[in-house]
Design a protein around this motif. Structure first.
Motif, PDB file in Angstrom:
ATOM      1  N   PHE A   1      70.568 -11.416  28.415  1.00 20.98           N
ATOM      2  CA  PHE A   1      71.764 -11.954  29.056  1.00 20.98           C
ATOM      3  C   PHE A   1      72.581 -12.792  28.093  1.00 20.98           C
ATOM      4  O   PHE A   1      73.806 -12.818  28.186  1.00 20.98           O
ATOM      5  CB  PHE A   1      71.404 -12.726  30.332  1.00 20.98           C
ATOM      6  CG  PHE A   1      71.348 -11.791  31.500  1.00 20.98           C
ATOM      7  CD1 PHE A   1      72.498 -11.493  32.203  1.00 20.98           C
ATOM      8  CD2 PHE A   1      70.169 -11.163  31.858  1.00 20.98           C
ATOM      9  CE1 PHE A   1      72.477 -10.588  33.247  1.00 20.98           C
ATOM     10  CE2 PHE A   1      70.128 -10.257  32.895  1.00 20.98           C
ATOM     11  CZ  PHE A   1      71.289  -9.968  33.598  1.00 20.98           C
TER      12      PHE A   1
ATOM     13  N   ALA B   1      74.123  -9.780  25.903  1.00 19.71           N
ATOM     14  CA  ALA B   1      75.000  -8.882  26.664  1.00 19.71           C
ATOM     15  C   ALA B   1      76.129  -9.643  27.339  1.00 19.71           C
ATOM     16  O   ALA B   1      77.208  -9.109  27.541  1.00 19.71           O
ATOM     17  CB  ALA B   1      74.188  -8.121  27.712  1.00 19.71           C
TER      18      ALA B   1
ATOM     19  N   THR C   1      81.966 -11.072  26.269  1.00 18.32           N
ATOM     20  CA  THR C   1      83.105 -11.684  26.960  1.00 18.32           C
ATOM     21  C   THR C   1      83.921 -12.550  26.000  1.00 18.32           C
ATOM     22  O   THR C   1      85.153 -12.568  26.067  1.00 18.32           O
ATOM     23  CB  THR C   1      82.620 -12.526  28.161  1.00 18.32           C
ATOM     24  OG1 THR C   1      81.672 -11.761  28.879  1.00 18.32           O
ATOM     25  CG2 THR C   1      83.770 -12.886  29.078  1.00 18.32           C
TER      26      THR C   1
ATOM     27  N   LEU D   1      90.437  -3.995  26.619  1.00 19.10           N
ATOM     28  CA  LEU D   1      89.136  -3.302  26.564  1.00 19.10           C
ATOM     29  C   LEU D   1      89.282  -1.908  25.974  1.00 19.10           C
ATOM     30  O   LEU D   1      88.388  -1.384  25.332  1.00 19.10           O
ATOM     31  CB  LEU D   1      88.534  -3.212  27.967  1.00 19.10           C
ATOM     32  CG  LEU D   1      87.953  -4.514  28.517  1.00 19.10           C
ATOM     33  CD1 LEU D   1      87.753  -4.422  30.027  1.00 19.10           C
ATOM     34  CD2 LEU D   1      86.634  -4.857  27.837  1.00 19.10           C
TER      35      LEU D   1
ATOM     36  N   PRO E   1      84.778  -4.807  23.196  1.00 27.23           N
ATOM     37  CA  PRO E   1      83.725  -5.445  22.392  1.00 27.23           C
ATOM     38  C   PRO E   1      82.552  -4.506  22.087  1.00 27.23           C
ATOM     39  O   PRO E   1      81.932  -4.616  21.034  1.00 27.23           O
ATOM     40  CB  PRO E   1      83.275  -6.619  23.271  1.00 27.23           C
ATOM     41  CG  PRO E   1      84.459  -6.921  24.126  1.00 27.23           C
ATOM     42  CD  PRO E   1      85.122  -5.612  24.388  1.00 27.23           C
TER      43      PRO E   1
ATOM     44  N   MET F   1      83.038   5.092  21.788  1.00 23.75           N
ATOM     45  CA  MET F   1      84.077   4.689  22.757  1.00 23.75           C
ATOM     46  C   MET F   1      85.377   4.284  22.076  1.00 23.75           C
ATOM     47  O   MET F   1      86.470   4.611  22.546  1.00 23.75           O
ATOM     48  CB  MET F   1      83.592   3.517  23.609  1.00 23.75           C
ATOM     49  CG  MET F   1      82.541   3.921  24.598  1.00 23.75           C
ATOM     50  SD  MET F   1      81.023   3.130  24.166  1.00 23.75           S
ATOM     51  CE  MET F   1      81.152   1.608  25.048  1.00 23.75           C
TER      52      MET F   1
ATOM     53  N   ALA G   1      84.671   1.158  28.460  1.00 29.94           N
ATOM     54  CA  ALA G   1      84.323  -0.143  27.876  1.00 29.94           C
ATOM     55  C   ALA G   1      83.086  -0.770  28.498  1.00 29.94           C
ATOM     56  O   ALA G   1      82.330  -1.479  27.834  1.00 29.94           O
ATOM     57  CB  ALA G   1      85.506  -1.092  27.996  1.00 29.94           C
TER      58      ALA G   1
ATOM     59  N   SER H   1      80.893   1.181  30.144  1.00 28.98           N
ATOM     60  CA  SER H   1      80.108   2.386  30.415  1.00 28.98           C
ATOM     61  C   SER H   1      80.327   2.820  31.869  1.00 28.98           C
ATOM     62  O   SER H   1      81.057   2.168  32.623  1.00 28.98           O
ATOM     63  CB  SER H   1      78.624   2.146  30.116  1.00 28.98           C
ATOM     64  OG  SER H   1      77.893   3.321  30.345  1.00 28.98           O
TER      65      SER H   1
ATOM     66  N   ARG I   1      73.693   3.180  34.507  1.00 28.20           N
ATOM     67  CA  ARG I   1      73.387   2.139  33.526  1.00 28.20           C
ATOM     68  C   ARG I   1      74.638   1.447  33.022  1.00 28.20           C
ATOM     69  O   ARG I   1      74.673   0.897  31.918  1.00 28.20           O
ATOM     70  CB  ARG I   1      72.593   2.704  32.342  1.00 28.20           C
ATOM     71  CG  ARG I   1      71.291   3.376  32.693  1.00 28.20           C
ATOM     72  CD  ARG I   1      70.481   2.551  33.671  1.00 28.20           C
ATOM     73  NE  ARG I   1      70.037   1.283  33.125  1.00 28.20           N
ATOM     74  CZ  ARG I   1      68.814   1.049  32.718  1.00 28.20           C
ATOM     75  NH1 ARG I   1      67.913   1.994  32.780  1.00 28.20           N
ATOM     76  NH2 ARG I   1      68.481  -0.140  32.272  1.00 28.20           N
ATOM     77  N   SER I   2      75.671   1.438  33.850  1.00 24.70           N
ATOM     78  CA  SER I   2      76.892   0.747  33.408  1.00 24.70           C
ATOM     79  C   SER I   2      76.644  -0.755  33.457  1.00 24.70           C
ATOM     80  O   SER I   2      75.632  -1.221  33.977  1.00 24.70           O
ATOM     81  CB  SER I   2      78.069   1.145  34.296  1.00 24.70           C
ATOM     82  OG  SER I   2      77.852   0.680  35.592  1.00 24.70           O
TER      83      SER I   2
HETATM   84  C1  HEM Z   1      83.683  -7.875  28.199  1.00 26.40           C
HETATM   85  C2  HEM Z   1      82.434  -8.053  28.511  1.00 26.40           C
HETATM   86  C3  HEM Z   1      81.390  -6.976  28.551  1.00 26.40           C
HETATM   87  C4  HEM Z   1      81.407  -5.698  28.042  1.00 26.40           C
HETATM   88  C5  HEM Z   1      82.535  -5.007  27.264  1.00 26.40           C
HETATM   89  C6  HEM Z   1      80.130  -5.099  28.364  1.00 26.40           C
HETATM   90  C7  HEM Z   1      79.785  -3.791  28.043  1.00 26.40           C
HETATM   91  C8  HEM Z   1      78.584  -3.207  28.405  1.00 26.40           C
HETATM   92  C9  HEM Z   1      78.238  -1.835  28.135  1.00 26.40           C
HETATM   93  C10 HEM Z   1      79.123  -0.819  27.407  1.00 26.40           C
HETATM   94  C11 HEM Z   1      76.999  -1.618  28.629  1.00 26.40           C
HETATM   95  C12 HEM Z   1      76.194  -0.314  28.551  1.00 26.40           C
HETATM   96  C13 HEM Z   1      75.427  -0.336  27.254  1.00 26.40           C
HETATM   97  C14 HEM Z   1      74.570   0.893  27.067  1.00 26.40           C
HETATM   98  O1  HEM Z   1      74.218   1.546  28.030  1.00 26.40           O
HETATM   99  O2  HEM Z   1      74.238   1.192  25.901  1.00 26.40           O
HETATM  100  C15 HEM Z   1      76.542  -2.877  29.202  1.00 26.40           C
HETATM  101  C16 HEM Z   1      75.303  -3.062  29.784  1.00 26.40           C
HETATM  102  C17 HEM Z   1      74.869  -4.289  30.246  1.00 26.40           C
HETATM  103  N1  HEM Z   1      75.597  -5.445  30.368  1.00 26.40           N
HETATM  104 FE1  HEM Z   1      77.511  -5.705  29.808  1.00 26.40          FE
HETATM  105  N2  HEM Z   1      79.370  -6.020  29.040  1.00 26.40           N
HETATM  106  C18 HEM Z   1      80.097  -7.174  29.185  1.00 26.40           C
HETATM  107  C19 HEM Z   1      79.706  -8.332  29.834  1.00 26.40           C
HETATM  108  C20 HEM Z   1      78.480  -8.556  30.393  1.00 26.40           C
HETATM  109  C21 HEM Z   1      78.076  -9.758  31.086  1.00 26.40           C
HETATM  110  C22 HEM Z   1      78.976 -10.968  31.321  1.00 26.40           C
HETATM  111  C23 HEM Z   1      76.767  -9.595  31.435  1.00 26.40           C
HETATM  112  C24 HEM Z   1      75.846 -10.513  32.160  1.00 26.40           C
HETATM  113  C25 HEM Z   1      76.192 -11.611  32.784  1.00 26.40           C
HETATM  114  C26 HEM Z   1      76.361  -8.280  30.984  1.00 26.40           C
HETATM  115  C27 HEM Z   1      75.101  -7.741  31.155  1.00 26.40           C
HETATM  116  C28 HEM Z   1      74.772  -6.429  30.872  1.00 26.40           C
HETATM  117  C29 HEM Z   1      73.431  -5.886  31.089  1.00 26.40           C
HETATM  118  C30 HEM Z   1      72.214  -6.634  31.612  1.00 26.40           C
HETATM  119  C31 HEM Z   1      73.504  -4.527  30.709  1.00 26.40           C
HETATM  120  C32 HEM Z   1      72.377  -3.480  30.781  1.00 26.40           C
HETATM  121  C33 HEM Z   1      72.495  -2.775  32.101  1.00 26.40           C
HETATM  122  C34 HEM Z   1      71.471  -1.644  32.263  1.00 26.40           C
HETATM  123  O3  HEM Z   1      71.009  -1.081  31.272  1.00 26.40           O
HETATM  124  O4  HEM Z   1      71.164  -1.317  33.405  1.00 26.40           O
HETATM  125  N3  HEM Z   1      77.428  -7.667  30.365  1.00 26.40           N
HETATM  126  N4  HEM Z   1      77.539  -3.816  29.072  1.00 26.40           N
END
Ligand code: HEM
Length: 304
Positions: A103, A106, A111, A171, A176, A205, A243, A245, A249-250
């Motif tokens: 966390f 990610a 952000t 995005l 990012p 992407m 951005a 996904s 798994r998004s």
């Molecule tokens: C601009 C902000 C963000 C972007 C661009 C972003 C982008 C992404 C992307 C592209 C994935 C898929 C990655 C993959 O499958 O290889 C992902 C997964 C994930 N993100 Fe974000 N994220 C952002 C913010 C956040 C925030 C704020 C959190 C938590 C508070 C977060 C938690 C997660 C988690 C835990 C996953 C894994 C989900 C899974 O595999 O089921 N992300 N994110």
């Protein structure tokens, strides 16, 4: 300075990134090279710091203090784990520590870099900066109530339509996360190419987001209005913005990230006008997350 756990976690990420292309063989991570030793030392420190926070929460809950496990994500996770009572659904301490690291990475860097690029685009497109400021002043001064010091509330943030378009466009152009990896779980065919089971594929992407066949002739330009009909109607394909996904798994934190970014931008826009420093060098660098190679210096002017 390496005293803060987030600094250590960053250095760990940087080691992970710089060794992505190194030759690996079974056991190579145990060879006492300088990098391996540093990685082990940092991992131990990060784990120690997180464990200390977790123990403090557990002690507070055991002593029945009012704050209990705490009302943040870690608190909720520890509370749910305690309720699972060591059964099948409970997590080990290592899993909890790993969740904290996930966390942090990610949820934090992503952000913060979305905000960096939004500041860059608004700093170089003053007309859009002004449009957003007007929207913010209209819709959410003081959570919608007129007080310029108060945080905007959820209802007010929902009314920021132009801001949402600008963030989607940010995005798209400077997401990012610019690359995703997926392993084929079965033999497949992709655009006429045979993909055997077990093959690792990369989804670029950042490149897809600038594809003129998908986004039109102005794909390389900053044009938030392309999102005026909603995110699914901005391009030739409904799922073109990758951005966060798509699918199962998004990104789990996407709504939270958008809310954080809107809140922060709203608070900056209503107090300051800003422009990018003339010394800024445009060199986006994909270092696990896409970021300016030489920082982004901005000049801020306090508004009346
Ligand atoms: C601009 C902000 C963000 C972007 C661009 C972003 C982008 C992404 C992307 C592209 C994935 C898929 C990655 C993959 O499958 O290889 C992902 C997964 C994930 N993100 Fe974000 N994220 C952002 C913010 C956040 C925030 C704020 C959190 C938590 C508070 C977060 C938690 C997660 C988690 C835990 C996953 C894994 C989900 C899974 O595999 O089921 N992300 N994110």
């Amino acid at each position: 300075m390496l005293s803060h756990p987030s600094t250590r976690q960053r250095e760990l990420q940087s080691i992970a990134f710089s060794t992505i292309n190194s030759t690996r063989f079974p056991g190579s991570q145990y060879i006492p090279t300088k990098t391996n030793l540093r990685r082990r030392h940092l991992a131990k420190k990060v784990r120690g710091t997180l464990m200390a926070i977790i123990r403090e929460r557990q002690d507070a809950a055991a002593a029945k203090e009012d704050r209990g496990y705490g009302n943040d994500l870690l608190g909720l996770m520890l509370e749910a784990n305690a309720a699972a009572g060591g059964g099948e659904k409970s997590m080990t301490m290592d899993e909890i520590v790993d969740e904290c690291k996930t966390f942090f990475f990610a949820g934090h860097d992503t952000t913060s870099h979305l905000l960096t690029w939004a500041m860059f685009l608004l700093g170089t497109h003053p007309e859009w900066q002004q449009r957003l400021r007007e929207e913010v002043l209209r819709e959410c001064c003081g959570g919608g109530g007129g007080d310029t010091e108060a945080l905007p509330n959820g209802d007010a943030l929902n009314k920021l339509k132009l801001m949402t378009m600008v963030l989607y466009e940010t995005l798209r152009l400077y997401g990012p996360v610019s690359l995703m990896a997926r392993t084929a779980t079965a033999d497949a065919e992709l655009g006429g190419v045979r993909v055997p089971k077990g093959t690792m594929t990369m989804i670029p992407m950042a490149i897809l987001h600038r594809d003129a066949d998908v986004w039109g002739a102005g794909a390389g330009e900053f044009d938030p209005l392309r999102f005026r009909g909603g995110v699914n109607k901005a391009a030739a394909h409904a799922g073109a913005l990758l951005a966060f996904s798509l699918g199962q798994r998004s990104c789990i934190g996407q709504d939270f990230a958008m809310m954080e970014a809107k809140t922060t931008l709203a608070m900056i826009l209503r107090r300051f006008a800003f422009e990018v420093s003339p010394e800024y060098v445009h060199a986006p660098l994909d270092y696990l997350t896409l970021q300016p190679q030489c920082d982004l210096a901005c000049f801020l002017k306090l508004l009346d």
